[in-house]
Write a protein that holds these residues in place. Sequence first.
Motif, mmCIF file in Angstrom:
data_model
loop_
_atom_site.group_PDB
_atom_site.id
_atom_site.type_symbol
_atom_site.label_atom_id
_atom_site.label_comp_id
_atom_site.label_asym_id
_atom_site.label_seq_id
_atom_site.Cartn_x
_atom_site.Cartn_y
_atom_site.Cartn_z
ATOM 1 N N UNK A 1 -8.978 -4.316 8.694
ATOM 2 C CA UNK A 1 -7.838 -3.430 8.952
ATOM 3 C C UNK A 1 -6.783 -4.125 9.806
ATOM 4 N N UNK A 2 -7.236 -4.869 10.806
ATOM 5 C CA UNK A 2 -6.300 -5.612 11.664
ATOM 6 C C UNK A 2 -5.569 -6.691 10.875
ATOM 7 N N UNK A 3 -6.287 -7.363 9.958
ATOM 8 C CA UNK A 3 -5.659 -8.419 9.160
ATOM 9 C C UNK A 3 -4.623 -7.838 8.199
ATOM 10 N N UNK A 4 -4.923 -6.692 7.621
ATOM 11 C CA UNK A 4 -3.953 -6.016 6.753
ATOM 12 C C UNK A 4 -2.704 -5.627 7.534
ATOM 13 N N UNK A 5 -2.901 -5.107 8.741
ATOM 14 C CA UNK A 5 -1.769 -4.715 9.582
ATOM 15 C C UNK A 5 -0.954 -5.938 9.998
ATOM 16 N N UNK A 6 -1.639 -7.068 10.208
ATOM 17 C CA UNK A 6 -0.979 -8.279 10.714
ATOM 18 C C UNK A 6 -0.132 -8.974 9.652
ATOM 19 N N UNK A 7 -0.417 -8.725 8.380
ATOM 20 C CA UNK A 7 0.298 -9.396 7.297
ATOM 21 C C UNK A 7 1.648 -8.706 7.084
ATOM 22 N N UNK A 8 2.765 -9.421 7.313
ATOM 23 C CA UNK A 8 4.086 -8.782 7.194
ATOM 24 C C UNK A 8 4.461 -8.404 5.759
ATOM 25 N N UNK A 9 3.724 -8.929 4.771
ATOM 26 C CA UNK A 9 4.028 -8.593 3.377
ATOM 27 C C UNK A 9 3.428 -7.250 2.973
ATOM 28 N N UNK A 10 2.649 -6.643 3.869
ATOM 29 C CA UNK A 10 1.919 -5.422 3.540
ATOM 30 C C UNK A 10 2.352 -4.247 4.400
ATOM 31 N N UNK A 11 2.328 -3.070 3.789
ATOM 32 C CA UNK A 11 2.413 -1.820 4.530
ATOM 33 C C UNK A 11 1.032 -1.189 4.448
ATOM 34 N N UNK A 12 0.269 -1.337 5.510
ATOM 35 C CA UNK A 12 -1.145 -0.940 5.474
ATOM 36 C C UNK A 12 -1.380 0.502 5.894
ATOM 37 N N UNK A 13 -0.317 1.272 6.107
ATOM 38 C CA UNK A 13 -0.487 2.627 6.626
ATOM 39 C C UNK A 13 -1.269 3.531 5.673
ATOM 40 N N UNK A 14 -1.225 3.258 4.366
ATOM 41 C CA UNK A 14 -1.921 4.107 3.388
ATOM 42 C C UNK A 14 -3.141 3.414 2.800
ATOM 43 N N UNK A 15 -3.654 2.389 3.498
ATOM 44 C CA UNK A 15 -4.827 1.662 3.015
ATOM 45 C C UNK A 15 -6.033 1.993 3.880
ATOM 46 N N UNK A 16 -7.114 2.414 3.239
ATOM 47 C CA UNK A 16 -8.369 2.700 3.941
ATOM 48 C C UNK A 16 -9.370 1.595 3.629
ATOM 49 N N UNK A 17 -10.098 1.154 4.655
ATOM 50 C CA UNK A 17 -11.057 0.057 4.529
ATOM 51 C C UNK A 17 -12.453 0.560 4.861
ATOM 52 N N UNK A 18 -13.427 0.176 4.037
ATOM 53 C CA UNK A 18 -14.825 0.456 4.361
ATOM 54 C C UNK A 18 -15.647 -0.788 4.081
ATOM 55 N N UNK A 19 -16.807 -0.886 4.749
ATOM 56 C CA UNK A 19 -17.668 -2.061 4.601
ATOM 57 C C UNK A 19 -19.112 -1.636 4.453
ATOM 58 N N UNK A 20 -19.848 -2.402 3.630
ATOM 59 C CA UNK A 20 -21.274 -2.157 3.426
ATOM 60 C C UNK A 20 -21.951 -3.508 3.266
ATOM 61 N N UNK A 21 -22.619 -3.971 4.323
ATOM 62 C CA UNK A 21 -23.288 -5.276 4.309
ATOM 63 C C UNK A 21 -22.345 -6.406 3.904
ATOM 64 N N UNK A 22 -21.145 -6.374 4.411
ATOM 65 C CA UNK A 22 -20.175 -7.427 4.132
ATOM 66 C C UNK A 22 -19.341 -7.208 2.887
ATOM 67 N N UNK A 23 -19.649 -6.155 2.135
ATOM 68 C CA UNK A 23 -18.889 -5.838 0.927
ATOM 69 C C UNK A 23 -17.775 -4.858 1.284
ATOM 70 N N UNK A 24 -16.548 -5.289 1.073
ATOM 71 C CA UNK A 24 -15.379 -4.516 1.478
ATOM 72 C C UNK A 24 -14.840 -3.708 0.309
ATOM 73 N N UNK A 25 -14.480 -2.460 0.565
ATOM 74 C CA UNK A 25 -13.788 -1.625 -0.409
ATOM 75 C C UNK A 25 -12.437 -1.225 0.157
ATOM 76 N N UNK A 26 -11.386 -1.447 -0.635
ATOM 77 C CA UNK A 26 -10.034 -1.046 -0.255
ATOM 78 C C UNK A 26 -9.623 0.161 -1.089
ATOM 79 N N UNK A 27 -9.189 1.227 -0.434
ATOM 80 C CA UNK A 27 -8.740 2.436 -1.126
ATOM 81 C C UNK A 27 -7.391 2.854 -0.568
ATOM 82 N N UNK A 28 -6.668 3.623 -1.391
ATOM 83 C CA UNK A 28 -5.371 4.110 -0.945
ATOM 84 C C UNK A 28 -4.273 3.714 -1.903
ATOM 85 N N UNK A 29 -3.041 3.674 -1.412
ATOM 86 C CA UNK A 29 -1.892 3.374 -2.260
ATOM 87 C C UNK A 29 -1.018 2.293 -1.631
ATOM 88 N N UNK A 30 -0.367 1.525 -2.512
ATOM 89 C CA UNK A 30 0.617 0.519 -2.105
ATOM 90 C C UNK A 30 1.832 0.656 -3.016
#
Length: 217
Positions: free
Chosen positions: A12-41
């Motif tokens: 989540x911090x890396x998404x926020x840090x990237x100036x090419x992204x608007x991460x306000x509508x992105x939800x992040x979840x993790x399961x044993x290192x497996x990342x799921x990105x949900x939301x809209x861009x």
Amino acid sequence: MSFDTDLTADVSDELFWDPKLDSTAIAVSADDGKITLRGTVGSLREKREARKAAERVFGVISIDNQLQVKLMNDDKRADAELRGDVLQALMLDSLVPKTVDAKVEDGFVTLSGTANWQYQRDEADFVASNIVGTLDVFDEIDVQHPNPDADAIKGGIESALERNARLDGHRLRVKTAGGTVTIKGAVRSWAEHDEAIAAAWAAPGVRHVEDRIDVEY
């Protein structure tokens, strides 16, 4: 705090840090290192940049990118207009062969035709994905190369892996069958993974790469 909780926060911090992204509508979840990105861009480019950002985070072993592209009203395009812009952009790019065509349905672009190298397919996909109004790109371009030599392909890829300063080539195994290459083994980051796949595609005669590389930390 658990590992997955820390990893979710890091991504989540890396998404926020990237100036090419608007991460306000992105939800992040993790399961044993497996990342799921949900939301809209707001664009396909943003969706792909979100994946790249997540791959940069230490501890991520896989990514399920479920982000949906939601265009602003001003960015919505008629299919005929969008296709015209895609074809124009492809024509103006010197890396894209003239044998590549495109069709558009409801904002989804399908690329077809033939190319001699994977980098030409990648370039066509990249160009189409950057056109305003594109919701997604489906790459059906066929890589054609006459008479692939399996032994020459295998030896060339193994040499490329061994001399690459960003890779530990000894941890990877290469198998070939005609123009198909299978790479197995483990790497230490997604950057290393991408280097290995790129090395495989760079060999003359490769038509398909089967990726069986694990990212291990």
